[in-house]
Motif scaffolding. Structure first.
Motif, PDB file in Angstrom:
ATOM      1  N   GLU A  31       0.864  -1.181   0.000  1.00 20.56           N
ATOM      2  CA  GLU A  31       0.000   0.000   0.000  1.00 20.56           C
ATOM      3  C   GLU A  31       0.904   1.236   0.000  1.00 20.56           C
ATOM      4  O   GLU A  31       2.128   1.117   0.155  1.00 20.56           O
ATOM      5  CB  GLU A  31      -0.915  -0.031   1.227  1.00 20.56           C
ATOM      6  CG  GLU A  31      -1.814  -1.259   1.197  1.00 20.56           C
ATOM      7  CD  GLU A  31      -2.849  -1.291   2.315  1.00 20.56           C
ATOM      8  OE1 GLU A  31      -2.933  -0.318   3.093  1.00 20.56           O
ATOM      9  OE2 GLU A  31      -3.588  -2.290   2.389  1.00 20.56           O
ATOM     10  N   HIS A  32       0.269   2.405  -0.158  1.00 18.66           N
ATOM     11  CA  HIS A  32       1.034   3.653  -0.245  1.00 18.66           C
ATOM     12  C   HIS A  32       2.007   3.806   0.934  1.00 18.66           C
ATOM     13  O   HIS A  32       3.169   4.160   0.755  1.00 18.66           O
ATOM     14  CB  HIS A  32       0.056   4.837  -0.288  1.00 18.66           C
ATOM     15  CG  HIS A  32       0.682   6.126  -0.690  1.00 18.66           C
ATOM     16  ND1 HIS A  32      -0.059   7.205  -1.105  1.00 18.66           N
ATOM     17  CD2 HIS A  32       1.970   6.533  -0.750  1.00 18.66           C
ATOM     18  CE1 HIS A  32       0.751   8.206  -1.382  1.00 18.66           C
ATOM     19  NE2 HIS A  32       1.977   7.835  -1.177  1.00 18.66           N
ATOM     20  N   GLU A  33       1.486   3.505   2.146  1.00 18.50           N
ATOM     21  CA  GLU A  33       2.331   3.709   3.341  1.00 18.50           C
ATOM     22  C   GLU A  33       3.473   2.682   3.427  1.00 18.50           C
ATOM     23  O   GLU A  33       4.466   2.905   4.106  1.00 18.50           O
ATOM     24  CB  GLU A  33       1.514   3.736   4.638  1.00 18.50           C
ATOM     25  CG  GLU A  33       0.421   2.691   4.780  1.00 18.50           C
ATOM     26  CD  GLU A  33      -0.904   3.123   4.146  1.00 18.50           C
ATOM     27  OE1 GLU A  33      -0.895   3.795   3.100  1.00 18.50           O
ATOM     28  OE2 GLU A  33      -1.953   2.749   4.698  1.00 18.50           O
ATOM     29  N   LEU A  35       5.148   1.508   0.614  1.00 22.31           N
ATOM     30  CA  LEU A  35       6.138   1.912  -0.387  1.00 22.31           C
ATOM     31  C   LEU A  35       5.619   3.090  -1.195  1.00 22.31           C
ATOM     32  O   LEU A  35       4.583   2.987  -1.866  1.00 22.31           O
ATOM     33  CB  LEU A  35       6.443   0.731  -1.340  1.00 22.31           C
ATOM     34  CG  LEU A  35       7.445   1.045  -2.453  1.00 22.31           C
ATOM     35  CD1 LEU A  35       8.845   1.308  -1.883  1.00 22.31           C
ATOM     36  CD2 LEU A  35       7.513  -0.092  -3.467  1.00 22.31           C
ATOM     37  N   ASP A  36       6.338   4.210  -1.097  1.00 25.03           N
ATOM     38  CA  ASP A  36       5.995   5.380  -1.893  1.00 25.03           C
ATOM     39  C   ASP A  36       6.742   5.243  -3.221  1.00 25.03           C
ATOM     40  O   ASP A  36       7.975   5.299  -3.244  1.00 25.03           O
ATOM     41  CB  ASP A  36       6.422   6.651  -1.142  1.00 25.03           C
ATOM     42  CG  ASP A  36       6.033   7.916  -1.898  1.00 25.03           C
ATOM     43  OD1 ASP A  36       5.805   7.838  -3.126  1.00 25.03           O
ATOM     44  OD2 ASP A  36       5.952   8.980  -1.262  1.00 25.03           O
ATOM     45  N   VAL A  37       6.010   5.071  -4.303  1.00 23.53           N
ATOM     46  CA  VAL A  37       6.669   4.798  -5.591  1.00 23.53           C
ATOM     47  C   VAL A  37       7.476   5.992  -6.107  1.00 23.53           C
ATOM     48  O   VAL A  37       8.297   5.835  -7.010  1.00 23.53           O
ATOM     49  CB  VAL A  37       5.666   4.322  -6.678  1.00 23.53           C
ATOM     50  CG1 VAL A  37       5.065   2.974  -6.325  1.00 23.53           C
ATOM     51  CG2 VAL A  37       4.588   5.359  -6.947  1.00 23.53           C
ATOM     52  N   TYR A  61      -1.895   9.098  -9.697  1.00 26.74           N
ATOM     53  CA  TYR A  61      -2.499  10.367  -9.295  1.00 26.74           C
ATOM     54  C   TYR A  61      -3.723  10.502 -10.193  1.00 26.74           C
ATOM     55  O   TYR A  61      -3.595  10.596 -11.415  1.00 26.74           O
ATOM     56  CB  TYR A  61      -1.542  11.547  -9.512  1.00 26.74           C
ATOM     57  CG  TYR A  61      -2.152  12.852  -9.055  1.00 26.74           C
ATOM     58  CD1 TYR A  61      -1.911  13.341  -7.774  1.00 26.74           C
ATOM     59  CD2 TYR A  61      -3.004  13.579  -9.885  1.00 26.74           C
ATOM     60  CE1 TYR A  61      -2.503  14.516  -7.340  1.00 26.74           C
ATOM     61  CE2 TYR A  61      -3.604  14.755  -9.453  1.00 26.74           C
ATOM     62  CZ  TYR A  61      -3.349  15.221  -8.187  1.00 26.74           C
ATOM     63  OH  TYR A  61      -3.946  16.384  -7.744  1.00 26.74           O
ATOM     64  N   ASN A  62      -4.904  10.464  -9.621  1.00 22.45           N
ATOM     65  CA  ASN A  62      -6.141  10.309 -10.381  1.00 22.45           C
ATOM     66  C   ASN A  62      -7.072  11.509 -10.340  1.00 22.45           C
ATOM     67  O   ASN A  62      -8.140  11.452 -10.932  1.00 22.45           O
ATOM     68  CB  ASN A  62      -6.945   9.152  -9.748  1.00 22.45           C
ATOM     69  CG  ASN A  62      -6.697   7.858 -10.463  1.00 22.45           C
ATOM     70  OD1 ASN A  62      -6.348   7.859 -11.625  1.00 22.45           O
ATOM     71  ND2 ASN A  62      -6.875   6.754  -9.766  1.00 22.45           N
ATOM     72  N   ARG A  63      -6.696  12.544  -9.594  1.00 21.36           N
ATOM     73  CA  ARG A  63      -7.654  13.652  -9.425  1.00 21.36           C
ATOM     74  C   ARG A  63      -7.567  14.565 -10.656  1.00 21.36           C
ATOM     75  O   ARG A  63      -6.772  15.501 -10.697  1.00 21.36           O
ATOM     76  CB  ARG A  63      -7.373  14.396  -8.117  1.00 21.36           C
ATOM     77  CG  ARG A  63      -7.591  13.513  -6.875  1.00 21.36           C
ATOM     78  CD  ARG A  63      -7.956  14.292  -5.641  1.00 21.36           C
ATOM     79  NE  ARG A  63      -7.071  15.416  -5.410  1.00 21.36           N
ATOM     80  CZ  ARG A  63      -5.952  15.366  -4.683  1.00 21.36           C
ATOM     81  NH1 ARG A  63      -5.578  14.232  -4.113  1.00 21.36           N
ATOM     82  NH2 ARG A  63      -5.219  16.434  -4.508  1.00 21.36           N
ATOM     83  N   GLY A 156     -14.377   2.708  -3.315  1.00 23.21           N
ATOM     84  CA  GLY A 156     -14.008   3.870  -4.113  1.00 23.21           C
ATOM     85  C   GLY A 156     -12.545   4.216  -4.010  1.00 23.21           C
ATOM     86  O   GLY A 156     -11.754   3.514  -3.386  1.00 23.21           O
ATOM     87  N   SER A 157     -12.204   5.315  -4.658  1.00 21.41           N
ATOM     88  CA  SER A 157     -10.818   5.800  -4.662  1.00 21.41           C
ATOM     89  C   SER A 157     -10.661   6.792  -3.514  1.00 21.41           C
ATOM     90  O   SER A 157     -11.413   7.758  -3.439  1.00 21.41           O
ATOM     91  CB  SER A 157     -10.532   6.484  -5.999  1.00 21.41           C
ATOM     92  OG  SER A 157      -9.403   7.301  -5.902  1.00 21.41           O
ATOM     93  N   ARG A 158      -9.693   6.537  -2.624  1.00 19.51           N
ATOM     94  CA  ARG A 158      -9.544   7.405  -1.458  1.00 19.51           C
ATOM     95  C   ARG A 158      -9.258   8.847  -1.886  1.00 19.51           C
ATOM     96  O   ARG A 158      -9.865   9.783  -1.387  1.00 19.51           O
ATOM     97  CB  ARG A 158      -8.420   6.873  -0.550  1.00 19.51           C
ATOM     98  CG  ARG A 158      -8.347   7.605   0.767  1.00 19.51           C
ATOM     99  CD  ARG A 158      -7.625   6.814   1.809  1.00 19.51           C
ATOM    100  NE  ARG A 158      -6.192   6.850   1.583  1.00 19.51           N
ATOM    101  CZ  ARG A 158      -5.309   6.350   2.435  1.00 19.51           C
ATOM    102  NH1 ARG A 158      -5.708   5.757   3.533  1.00 19.51           N
ATOM    103  NH2 ARG A 158      -4.033   6.431   2.199  1.00 19.51           N
ATOM    104  N   GLN A 159      -8.351   9.001  -2.870  1.00 19.53           N
ATOM    105  CA  GLN A 159      -7.983  10.363  -3.281  1.00 19.53           C
ATOM    106  C   GLN A 159      -9.133  11.079  -3.982  1.00 19.53           C
ATOM    107  O   GLN A 159      -9.209  12.304  -3.974  1.00 19.53           O
ATOM    108  CB  GLN A 159      -6.730  10.356  -4.148  1.00 19.53           C
ATOM    109  CG  GLN A 159      -6.831   9.499  -5.383  1.00 19.53           C
ATOM    110  CD  GLN A 159      -5.558   9.488  -6.206  1.00 19.53           C
ATOM    111  OE1 GLN A 159      -5.218  10.484  -6.798  1.00 19.53           O
ATOM    112  NE2 GLN A 159      -4.850   8.380  -6.221  1.00 19.53           N
TER     113      GLN A 159
END
Ligand SMILES: NC(=O)c1ccc[n+]([C@@H]2O[C@H](COP(=O)([O-])OP(=O)(O)OC[C@H]3O[C@@H](n4cnc5c(N)ncnc54)[C@H](OP(=O)(O)O)[C@@H]3O)[C@@H](O)[C@H]2O)c1
Length: 287
Positions: A31-33, A35-37, A61-63, A156-159
């Motif tokens: 998950e993001h926490e 590994l930050d790609v 990045y989806n926003r 859903g998408s958190r962001q």
């Protein structure tokens, strides 16, 4: 196969992990926490140490509306990090699977886009995703780049603060009428269906670019009507134009994707979007 899934808590990542856990594959999800790609050292160290057979990148990045103001962040996640991951995977002989978007097209074609059509994005999000997919093709032979459209999945998408379906359900409870744009045609795609098809594709060794969506197409208005109808919501849905619903980022008017390469790979087309929506709503109502 030993498979690493990045962005494993997203709509698609969640379904990919679920799908792979039903196979004989060994799966490690990040998950993001975890590994930050966008941290090249962390990504390099993790992947070079674990040496997976395949890396599936579900991060993004989806926003869409914020991508222009946050262009640096969007570019870092959707391009620079992707380029780095592709290079690492090439060095460790891992297959690299990456997802992109119908928003790489300008929507002027008026009929479904084939994988051979030339992209021409009309917003910063689309530009950053196109840079990402091009960097994959350039840096690693053993790749799958999968363009999809209108993704929805559990939670859903958190962001994005949810997904379109959850937004319609939520708003229908407090508003008697919903106005929804009727001049943008897409193919809404259920993350579960996409995950299942992607998991079949990555075993074919037929590397390259793929369009994968549920079958059929609709406008956001038509999608909203189907949600209200199937979920039996007490709400009127009124069609409006994009001009009547100004958004920061320009959207293509028609971004339906023809799933041509999937058929060539001998993989069955995904079910119609309405059937997928009905299952999503049925599962949601029983939770
Ligand atoms: N959603 C759509 O409508 C749509 C349409 C067309 C194409 N696609 C493509 O489909 C793919 C999957 O989308 P999705 O809907 O599943 O997106 P999502 O639900 O928003 O998931 C994206 C995941 O990426 C993670 N992430 C973001 N920045 C990261 C970073 N720097 N390092 C590690 N993880 C990071 C997010 O974690 P946090 O939430 O914790 O930040 C999230 O778990 C993406 O490539 C997207 O561009 C989506």
């Amino acid at each position: 196969m030993f498979i690493i899934v990045l962005g494993a808590a997203g709509q698609l990542g969640t379904e990919i992990v679920k799908c792979l856990k039903n196979t004989k594959d060994i799966v490690r999800d990040f998950e993001h926490e975890d590994l930050d790609v966008t941290d090249p050292d962390a990504a390099g160290k993790t992947l070079s140490t674990l040496k997976p057979d395949c890396v599936i990148n579900c991060t993004a990045y989806n926003r869409v509306d914020d991508a222009s103001a946050n262009n640096e962040t969007a570019t870092k996640i959707n391009f620079t990090a992707v380029e780095n991951l592709a290079k690492i995977c090439s060095n460790i002989n891992s297959i690299f699977v990456h997802f992109s978007t119908d928003y790489v097209f300008n929507g002027k074609k008026g009929e479904p886009y084939a994988e051979t059509d030339i992209p021409a994005p009309v917003n910063s999000y689309g530009i950053s995703k196109l840079l990402g997919e091009n960097s994959v093709a350039k840096n690693i032979f053993s790749h799958y780049v999968i363009r999809t459209s209108g993704v929805y999945g559990r939670g859903g998408s958190r962001q994005k603060g949810g997904n379109f379906i959850e937004a319609i359900i939520r708003k229908s409870k407090v508003q008697p009428e919903l106005k929804v744009v009727n001049d943008q045609t897409v193919c809404p795609t259920y993350a579960k269906d996409l995950a299942e098809t992607a998991c079949k594709l990555i075993r074919t060794d037929r590397f390259g670019l793929y369009h994968i969506t549920n079958s059929g197409a609709c406008t956001w208005y038509e999608f909203a009507c189907a949600i209200v109808d199937i979920a039996r919501l007490n709400c009127k849905v009124t069609p409006i134009t994009s001009a009547e619903y100004p958004q920061i980022a320009l959207r293509p008017k028609y971004s339906v994707l023809a799933n041509n390469n999937l058929a060539k790979a001998g993989i069955a087309p995904m079910r119609h979007w309405k059937e997928a929506l009905a299952e999503y709503l049925q599962v949601a109502s029983s939770e």
